[in-house]
Design an enzyme around this catalytic site. Sequence first.
Site, PDB file in Angstrom:
ATOM      1  N   SER A   1     -24.105   8.158  15.360  1.00 45.79           N
ATOM      2  CA  SER A   1     -23.555   8.572  14.065  1.00 45.79           C
ATOM      3  C   SER A   1     -22.246   7.831  13.817  1.00 45.79           C
ATOM      4  O   SER A   1     -21.553   7.420  14.760  1.00 45.79           O
ATOM      5  CB  SER A   1     -23.283  10.082  14.062  1.00 45.79           C
ATOM      6  OG  SER A   1     -22.536  10.473  12.931  1.00 45.79           O
TER       7      SER A   1
ATOM      8  N   TYR B   1     -20.486  18.298  17.091  1.00 46.57           N
ATOM      9  CA  TYR B   1     -21.425  17.250  16.706  1.00 46.57           C
ATOM     10  C   TYR B   1     -20.826  15.871  17.004  1.00 46.57           C
ATOM     11  O   TYR B   1     -21.489  15.008  17.593  1.00 46.57           O
ATOM     12  CB  TYR B   1     -21.762  17.371  15.222  1.00 46.57           C
ATOM     13  CG  TYR B   1     -22.711  16.312  14.705  1.00 46.57           C
ATOM     14  CD1 TYR B   1     -24.085  16.421  14.915  1.00 46.57           C
ATOM     15  CD2 TYR B   1     -22.234  15.197  14.014  1.00 46.57           C
ATOM     16  CE1 TYR B   1     -24.961  15.447  14.448  1.00 46.57           C
ATOM     17  CE2 TYR B   1     -23.101  14.218  13.541  1.00 46.57           C
ATOM     18  CZ  TYR B   1     -24.462  14.345  13.760  1.00 46.57           C
ATOM     19  OH  TYR B   1     -25.318  13.372  13.295  1.00 46.57           O
TER      20      TYR B   1
END
Length: 271
Positions: A142, A155
């Site tokens: 990400s 996350y």
Amino acid sequence: MTQIRDKHVLITGGAQGMGALMARGCLARGAARVTLWDVNAYALESRVRELQGPGATVAGASVDLGDYMQIAEAATSLNDERPVDILINNAGIVVGRTLAEQSHEDIEKSIRVNTLGVIHTTRAFLPAMLARNSGHIVNIASASGFVPVPRLTTYAASKWACLGFSESLRVELREHRGMHVTTVCPSYVNTGMFAGAAAPFGAPLLEPGYAAEKILQGIERNTSMLRIPWIVNLVPMLYAALPAPIFDAVCGRWLGIYHSMDHFSGKPPTR
């Protein structure tokens, strides 16, 4: 160059979102077999039926990437059927709350699925790939692996770890000319996972079809690091070059990254 035609492709989190679109793209490129792993058995069954067609095999298995034993059992079964040529570690979950608002279960599950699931799944198929000196591993990390994002603490931690794992594995496998690792670092993708997230300035929400196609092109080109959209390439340089207060001002006030999760709603973590 990695050819998808006639290959066996395994996609985790393959029943929905980008996973399903990548599966369709692999079949369009002539993959001989596409196997989907997903924790959502109902969505998995529907997707396999939808994708099944002449000339290729589509199979699915309900696997919880947060459970090492399920990964090991499913991988053993799959290796016995037909070795995996291309592994796409796509499955992931998002908890979009401040750390104080996250439960211990939220934290544990995020790390188990987003980080340990990637590592254990890769480890399960790597020996067979090395024995053939042929394989391509794709890890969906990400853009939050490069930049801090409030309300994405766990996350981001899981994706920073995924990024470090993927890049270290790439270097570890350098001497094996038939092995390739592609690390993918996208910004927000317009799926239910990031519902309510606001796109930072200069980085519009990525359409899933666009992101899926870019990833497949990256596989074909043996791209080592794929950052999408292009502005994500600037973030590591800014992070390294600017003092923290200035970087915070640029990301927080000007680009809006630090407020991108303020109205996040998301969806229940089913994968």
